[in-house]
Scaffold this active site. Structure first.
Site, PDB file in Angstrom:
ATOM      1  N   PHE A 117     -23.361   2.674  70.052  1.00 38.45           N
ATOM      2  CA  PHE A 117     -22.132   2.628  69.263  1.00 38.45           C
ATOM      3  C   PHE A 117     -22.197   1.482  68.263  1.00 38.45           C
ATOM      4  CE2 PHE A 117     -17.750   1.642  68.193  1.00 38.45           C
ATOM      5  CZ  PHE A 117     -17.252   2.896  67.921  1.00 38.45           C
ATOM      6  N   ASP A 175     -26.689  -6.003  67.696  1.00 41.64           N
ATOM      7  CA  ASP A 175     -25.257  -5.769  67.478  1.00 41.64           C
ATOM      8  C   ASP A 175     -24.474  -6.465  68.595  1.00 41.64           C
ATOM      9  OD1 ASP A 175     -22.662  -4.832  67.284  1.00 41.64           O
ATOM     10  OD2 ASP A 175     -23.225  -2.763  66.834  1.00 41.64           O
ATOM     11  N   LYS A 233     -15.054  -8.048  66.818  1.00 42.31           N
ATOM     12  CA  LYS A 233     -14.057  -8.084  67.894  1.00 42.31           C
ATOM     13  C   LYS A 233     -13.534  -9.483  68.283  1.00 42.31           C
ATOM     14  CE  LYS A 233     -14.800  -3.537  69.862  1.00 42.31           C
ATOM     15  NZ  LYS A 233     -16.012  -2.820  69.444  1.00 42.31           N
TER      16      LYS A 233
HETATM   17  C1  LIG Z   1     -16.426  -1.870  68.423  1.00 49.14           C
HETATM   18  C2  LIG Z   1     -17.833  -1.884  68.005  1.00 49.14           C
HETATM   19  C3  LIG Z   1     -18.201  -1.650  66.661  1.00 49.14           C
HETATM   20  C4  LIG Z   1     -17.212  -1.223  65.621  1.00 49.14           C
HETATM   21  O1  LIG Z   1     -16.192  -2.133  65.409  1.00 49.14           O
HETATM   22  P1  LIG Z   1     -14.856  -1.688  64.643  1.00 49.14           P
HETATM   23  O2  LIG Z   1     -14.133  -2.989  64.432  1.00 49.14           O
HETATM   24  O3  LIG Z   1     -14.133  -0.724  65.498  1.00 49.14           O
HETATM   25  O4  LIG Z   1     -15.265  -1.082  63.357  1.00 49.14           O
HETATM   26  C5  LIG Z   1     -19.537  -1.775  66.344  1.00 49.14           C
HETATM   27  N1  LIG Z   1     -20.466  -2.101  67.252  1.00 49.14           N
HETATM   28  C6  LIG Z   1     -20.145  -2.330  68.551  1.00 49.14           C
HETATM   29  C7  LIG Z   1     -21.210  -2.710  69.519  1.00 49.14           C
HETATM   30  C8  LIG Z   1     -18.823  -2.209  68.969  1.00 49.14           C
HETATM   31  O5  LIG Z   1     -18.510  -2.392  70.253  1.00 49.14           O
END
Ligand SMILES: *Cc1c(COP(=O)(O)O)cnc(C)c1O
Length: 388
Positions: A128, A213, A242
């Site tokens: 993700f 990430d 986040k």
């Molecule tokens: C939540 C998340 C994203 C995307 O973040 P948004 O603020 O929702 O666009 C990208 N990478 C990871 C690993 C995430 O958990």
């Protein structure tokens, strides 16, 4: 009726206010919030220092264009670089923007050294990285990409843990490997330190970049500032978001000097990214979380929580398959679909959220109190006792 489009299957639950680890619903029920906006409210709801910062800054200056100097952003970038592998930072507003920026930095680097065909990004299947077009095709998930063609090309995939496939998928056009250090949405799957080391070695050997990430697992969530820290691995590019805003939308991409060399004026930008209001909040969050004592406390809370959860797992081995995770990014993997379990937790006033592979995802604020963990444990145990 609701005028919001139906892209979410929302629970019939809304909140009046939040304080620390708790949320108070509009129908006056107090919930222990172990979702925290999905790892966003890293310091819980309405932390006094964040309230103070936002009050103070909102009276001074909210927004100016990135065409001008923004001292609050300079300050936060400096802190991020001094605490981590990074030499440079670009601010964004969300996680998906941060991962997209990470992809852009990687491609632009190879372009700038005369290798424009080195542009493919190798990712884990069903990972993700966010919801923009490039990010969904980077994730390689059928569910997320269905109906959103034409396909955004330039991404290759391997399965989590399949090292042979990973090595085979690297070709002369590969620019970078991009993985979540801990897969969040994908079911709280931790890439072990030895594996991160091998990834780094492989990237060095193939002369490609390593993007980790840390949008979900970064900023203290793992017990270290970054989840890769203990492995001693230095990635080239790290998108974050986040937790860094403590509830205010902030994203950023951190990078080393080598790859930053491609990002010359005009190559990337953001209207909202790095605005003074967001940056002041980010500075306050950073000052609290990057403190060694704070992070050590996250580690010890995590240890405490995991021991208790594992005890429950041993008591209910037919319900709980595995407890996994790192720091306060914890997953309880069930044998069955987790929907009913999560609903029963809510009925018992504990909020959690799902992740792939039947996982109940638990994300307390990083400053959660021990007695709040005890309460969560009691509720989880009660649900295990009553679930069929
Ligand atoms: C939540 C998340 C994203 C995307 O973040 P948004 O603020 O929702 O666009 C990208 N990478 C990871 C690993 C995430 O958990």
């Amino acid at each position: 009726m609701s005028y919001l489009a139906k892209n979410y299957n929302r629970k019939k639950l809304s909140f009046k206010f939040g304080k620390g680890s708790y949320l108070y619903s509009t129908n006056n029920i107090k919930y222990l919030d172990f979702v925290q906006g999905i790892a966003v409210n890293s310091l819980g709801h309405s932390h006094p220092k964040l309230v103070k910062t936002i009050k103070h800054q909102s009276k001074k200056l909210w927004h100016v264009s990135n065409a001008f100097q923004i001292p609050e952003g300079e300050k936060l970038a400096k802190k991020l670089c001094q605490k981590t592998f990074a030499n440079y930072v670009i601010f964004q507003n969300s996680g998906t923007e941060a991962t997209e920026a990470a992809i852009k930095v990687a491609r632009r680097y190879f372009y700038s050294i005369g290798k424009p065909n080195k542009n493919r990004i190798l990712c884990i299947k069903n990972s993700f990285h966010g919801r923009t077009l490039a990010a969904i095709f980077a994730s390689g998930s059928k569910k997320m990409t269905e109906g959103f063609g034409p396909k955004v090309t330039g991404f290759d995939h391997f399965n989590f843990g399949d090292h042979n496939s990973l090595k085979k998928k690297i070709n002369k056009n590969t620019a970078a490997i991009m993985v979540e250090t801990i897969m969040g949405e994908g079911g709280i799957k931790v890439i072990p330190d030895w594996c991160l080391k091998e990834l780094r070695t492989l990237c060095n050997k193939k002369k490609i970049l390593l993007i980790l990430d840390e949008v979900q697992c970064g900023i203290g969530r793992s017990g270290d500032f970054f989840a890769f820290e203990k492995s001693k691995v230095k990635p080239d590019i790290v998108p974050i978001a986040k937790g860094i805003g403590g509830g205010f939308p902030i994203g950023a991409v951190l990078m080393n000097k080598k790859v930053a060399s491609g990002m010359i004026p005009g190559t990337h930008g953001s209207t909202f990214g790095g605005n003074p209001l967001a940056m002041s909040v980010g500075n306050t969050v950073m000052d609290i979380i990057s403190n060694k004592k704070f992070l050590n406390n996250v580690k010890s809370l995590s240890k405490y929580f995991l021991i208790k959860l594992n005890k429950i797992q041993k008591k209910y081995p037919n319900i709980i398959k595995q407890v996994r995770g790192k720091g306060l990014l914890i997953g309880i993997q069930l044998y069955k679909d987790q929907t009913e379990f999560i609903k029963k937790l809510i009925d018992n006033r504990l909020l959690t959220i799902r992740a792939a592979e039947n996982v109940v995802r638990i994300l307390p604020p990083l400053n959660v109190k021990k007695n709040e963990i005890d309460l969560a444990i009691k509720i989880i145990e009660r649900v295990c006792l009553h679930i069929k």
